[in-house]
Design an enzyme around this catalytic site. Sequence first.
Site, PDB file in Angstrom:
ATOM      1  N   GLU A  21      42.420  40.890  34.833  1.00 58.73           N
ATOM      2  CA  GLU A  21      42.384  40.501  36.251  1.00 58.73           C
ATOM      3  C   GLU A  21      43.551  41.145  37.001  1.00 58.73           C
ATOM      4  O   GLU A  21      44.493  41.651  36.403  1.00 58.73           O
ATOM      5  CB  GLU A  21      42.483  38.982  36.404  1.00 58.73           C
ATOM      6  CG  GLU A  21      41.155  38.235  36.295  1.00 58.73           C
ATOM      7  CD  GLU A  21      40.284  38.367  37.545  1.00 58.73           C
ATOM      8  OE1 GLU A  21      40.641  39.179  38.440  1.00 58.73           O
ATOM      9  OE2 GLU A  21      39.255  37.680  37.617  1.00 58.73           O
ATOM     10  N   ASN A 151      39.019  33.433  44.963  1.00 58.59           N
ATOM     11  CA  ASN A 151      38.949  34.815  44.514  1.00 58.59           C
ATOM     12  C   ASN A 151      38.792  35.749  45.716  1.00 58.59           C
ATOM     13  O   ASN A 151      38.721  35.312  46.867  1.00 58.59           O
ATOM     14  CB  ASN A 151      37.768  35.020  43.558  1.00 58.59           C
ATOM     15  CG  ASN A 151      38.194  35.134  42.114  1.00 58.59           C
ATOM     16  OD1 ASN A 151      39.173  35.802  41.799  1.00 58.59           O
ATOM     17  ND2 ASN A 151      37.464  34.474  41.227  1.00 58.59           N
ATOM     18  N   ASP A 210      33.668  37.972  42.353  1.00 56.54           N
ATOM     19  CA  ASP A 210      34.979  37.758  41.743  1.00 56.54           C
ATOM     20  C   ASP A 210      36.018  38.511  42.569  1.00 56.54           C
ATOM     21  O   ASP A 210      36.034  38.395  43.786  1.00 56.54           O
ATOM     22  CB  ASP A 210      34.932  38.215  40.277  1.00 56.54           C
ATOM     23  CG  ASP A 210      36.012  37.567  39.404  1.00 56.54           C
ATOM     24  OD1 ASP A 210      37.162  37.475  39.862  1.00 56.54           O
ATOM     25  OD2 ASP A 210      35.711  37.185  38.259  1.00 56.54           O
TER      26      ASP A 210
END
Length: 303
Positions: A21, A151, A210
Amino acid sequence: MRTEALFDPLPLPVAPSLLGESPFWHPSERALYWCDIPGRRLNRFDPRILRHDCWDFETEPACCMPALGGGLVLGMRDGLWFYRPEFHERTRLASPPYDPACERFNDGKADPQGRVWVGTLYEPKDRPAAALYRWRRGTLDRVAGDITVSNGLAWSPDGRTLYWSDTTSHAIMALDMDPQDGSLSHRRVLQQFPLKTPGQALETYGGRPDGAAVDSEGCYWVAMFEGQRLLRLSPDGAVLQEVPLPVRCPTMPCFGGDDLRTLYLTTAKHGRPAAELARQPWAGCVLAMRVAVPGLPVNLALI
């Protein structure tokens, strides 16, 4: 709608993360950083010499961003921190504004003025108890809520539109932002994706939004988790381009390289079925591909 990148995605020569991430391209180091959240690791890769460095922690680093003057800002389960990788040394900027037993920081970035924005993830996911926070020089303010998994943070090229998503509700939102004080207004849905239905095959599911990044034309690139695709949306939310991917769970794109035309994409393998991982050996890897439109340079956090 176009369905191609200039080149097919290829993985960086680094062992896969469990859940990669928060990638960003460091302009002065000319290197890529990203987090492995459940792996509790911060990664750095220099593509010029193929060097990989990493730093391990006792708690999850969920997001990372460069700070003006050196060092990084990390959003972790136990708070917001200033971090110097060369010394492996953390200095607390803010305590967690939540119960760490059931919530943690998640996606976070600096805005064009250097303010730090970081959202949370409410782990039971049974109600919209997560929020978005803004930190500036010692003060952490709750600025928005009513979501479950924060997100998709990104800004328009002029810095007047903040993009933000709730992965659980499959919604990407846009908000007007005052560049001077960072205040938000006019929250609206930019794009709403269909929810996954019980028993639905992944092959028929488009995924949920995301992490994201904005390019120099103001278009919003979003990783569609479980959708095995990356989308490029116009500033009004229309799907302009779809890039099919070799992994089921992309997590966040960023733009890097000297010309900001290399798109780096973190992915996940954590908790995925064994049969899926056998078919997709690049799951968890950082993928790289060339794109036609350069991205925006990363914003530096003011500490």
